[in-house]
Design an enzyme around this catalytic site. Structure first.
Site, PDB file in Angstrom:
ATOM      1  CG  ASP A  53     -28.799  55.843 -24.988  1.00  0.00           C
ATOM      2  OD1 ASP A  53     -27.841  56.471 -25.472  1.00  0.00           O
ATOM      3  OD2 ASP A  53     -29.495  55.031 -25.627  1.00  0.00           O
ATOM      4  CE  LYS A  80     -32.292  63.786 -29.435  1.00  0.00           C
ATOM      5  NZ  LYS A  80     -33.429  62.927 -29.574  1.00  0.00           N
ATOM      6  CG  MET A 121     -40.232  57.734 -27.645  1.00  0.00           C
ATOM      7  SD  MET A 121     -39.265  57.282 -29.068  1.00  0.00           S
ATOM      8  CE  MET A 121     -39.600  55.527 -29.171  1.00  0.00           C
TER       9      MET A 121
HETATM   10  C1  LIG Z   1     -36.422  55.652 -27.143  1.00  0.00           C
HETATM   11  S1  LIG Z   1     -37.647  54.772 -26.267  1.00  0.00           S
HETATM   12  C2  LIG Z   1     -36.656  53.478 -25.599  1.00  0.00           C
HETATM   13  C3  LIG Z   1     -37.430  52.339 -25.009  1.00  0.00           C
HETATM   14  C4  LIG Z   1     -36.558  51.353 -24.266  1.00  0.00           C
HETATM   15  N1  LIG Z   1     -35.603  50.733 -25.145  1.00  0.00           N
HETATM   16  C5  LIG Z   1     -37.365  50.291 -23.537  1.00  0.00           C
HETATM   17  O1  LIG Z   1     -37.356  49.124 -23.939  1.00  0.00           O
HETATM   18  O2  LIG Z   1     -37.988  50.634 -22.540  1.00  0.00           O
HETATM   19  C6  LIG Z   1     -37.924  55.855 -24.927  1.00  0.00           C
HETATM   20  C7  LIG Z   1     -39.368  55.808 -24.450  1.00  0.00           C
HETATM   21  O3  LIG Z   1     -39.549  54.729 -23.558  1.00  0.00           O
HETATM   22  C8  LIG Z   1     -40.488  55.076 -22.579  1.00  0.00           C
HETATM   23  N2  LIG Z   1     -39.837  55.024 -21.272  1.00  0.00           N
HETATM   24  C9  LIG Z   1     -38.585  54.689 -20.992  1.00  0.00           C
HETATM   25  N3  LIG Z   1     -38.354  54.691 -19.667  1.00  0.00           N
HETATM   26  C10 LIG Z   1     -39.530  55.028 -19.088  1.00  0.00           C
HETATM   27  C11 LIG Z   1     -39.975  55.180 -17.744  1.00  0.00           C
HETATM   28  N4  LIG Z   1     -39.160  54.974 -16.701  1.00  0.00           N
HETATM   29  N5  LIG Z   1     -41.255  55.525 -17.534  1.00  0.00           N
HETATM   30  C12 LIG Z   1     -42.112  55.719 -18.546  1.00  0.00           C
HETATM   31  N6  LIG Z   1     -41.746  55.590 -19.830  1.00  0.00           N
HETATM   32  C13 LIG Z   1     -40.480  55.250 -20.109  1.00  0.00           C
HETATM   33  C14 LIG Z   1     -40.990  56.467 -22.914  1.00  0.00           C
HETATM   34  O4  LIG Z   1     -42.132  56.340 -23.734  1.00  0.00           O
HETATM   35  C15 LIG Z   1     -39.819  57.021 -23.679  1.00  0.00           C
HETATM   36  O5  LIG Z   1     -40.223  58.052 -24.527  1.00  0.00           O
END
Ligand SMILES: C[S@@+](CC[C@H](N)C(=O)[O-])C[C@H]1O[C@@H](n2cnc3c(N)ncnc32)[C@H](O)[C@@H]1O
Length: 255
Positions: free
Chosen positions: A35, A57, A169
């Site tokens: 991803d 994406k 998100m």
């Molecule tokens: C589709 S969700 C997936 C979450 C993921 N499975 C997790 O447990 O962290 C994606 C969201 O996770 C958050 N996210 C993921 N990586 C991040 C990072 N390095 N810094 C800040 N937010 C992050 C953001 O809110 C982003 O929109």
């Protein structure tokens, strides 16, 4: 013989936050389906011969559908391959890992879940914010800003039910989320933070109040991917000297 699908949580961003089990299975991969938010450096752990499939994406390009991803993983595994499905954070936290595990089960393909460090916890932590803290926050919830096409029913349902609210998100709808929280009864003066690109060299965060966070994060140009945190625990971000040598630009501003 049939292969196997490993649903691997790649952690929040810093590749070193992968679990040992995650590294172990990546080293055996014939196929890695990754991803956009999975740490790219982790692909180097896969054998050079491994097939790398980008399932994320990208601007101007649609991501493959969930059905197409499921079908690809299942067909490769049925052909005897070891498939690693590499995701950001934890595969079961807003990662559709559950759907992929079910698709494997339906196709009678072996599947192992390798949990990961979720941005929901590590994001706040990397800005000096513990999601729980005795006396300040003893309950927390993780919600998404997008499940219902915007700040919606899920957010309203938990808005005042817990001490600490972590919203994933939310990077491009900070204003909607904050408005919704106040409308649902959250104190507009309560501390709130936005942490972008947590645990990566690009990490930046702002600390403010629920009322002012949209304006402050806009002023500093913060956007996705970001974790929004609301609660008294956010006040501890100011006392975060214990953070191990954060890069200078990490705590961008407090206002
Ligand atoms: C589709 S969700 C997936 C979450 C993921 N499975 C997790 O447990 O962290 C994606 C969201 O996770 C958050 N996210 C993921 N990586 C991040 C990072 N390095 N810094 C800040 N937010 C992050 C953001 O809110 C982003 O929109």
């Amino acid at each position: 013989v049939s292969g196997i699908v490993y649903l691997v949580g790649g952690g929040p961003g810093d590749p070193r936050l992968l679990t040992l089990r995650g590294a172990e299975v990546l080293r055996t991969a014939d196929v890695v389906v990754y991803d956009r938010l999975a740490p790219a450096a982790l692909l180097d752990l896969a054998p050079a011969r491994a097939e790398l499939v980008d399932a994320g994406k990208a601007p101007g390009r649609a991501s493959p559908s969930q059905d197409a991803i499921n079908a690809l993983m299942v067909s490769r595994a049925k052909a005897g391959r070891t498939v690693v499905r590499l995701k950001g954070g934890d595969p079961f936290v807003f990662g559709r890992g559950g759907e992929e595990a079910l698709a494997c089960a339906r196709a009678a393909v072996a599947c192992e879940v390798v949990p990961g460090v979720s941005a929901a916890i590590a994001g706040p932590a990397s800005a000096g914010i513990p999601v729980t803290h005795r006396g300040l926050g003893t309950t927390f919830a993780v919600v998404t800003a997008t499940a219902s096409g915007g700040a919606g029913p899920d957010l309203r349902r938990v808005a005042t039910a817990v001490d600490t609210l972590v919203v994933l998100m939310a990077g491009n709808r900070v204003d909607e989320v904050c408005e919704e929280l106040v409308a649902a009864g959250r104190d507009p003066e309560e501390p709130a933070a936005l942490v972008q690109w947590a645990t990566t060299p690009a990490q930046r965060s702002v600390v403010s109040s629920v009322r002012d966070l949209p304006q402050v994060s806009k002023r500093h140009g913060l956007g996705p991917p970001a974790v929004l945190v609301v609660g008294r625990v956010v006040g501890l971000a100011h006392a975060a000297e214990w953070l191990a040598a954060p890069p200078l630009d990490r705590a961008l501003s407090s206002s």
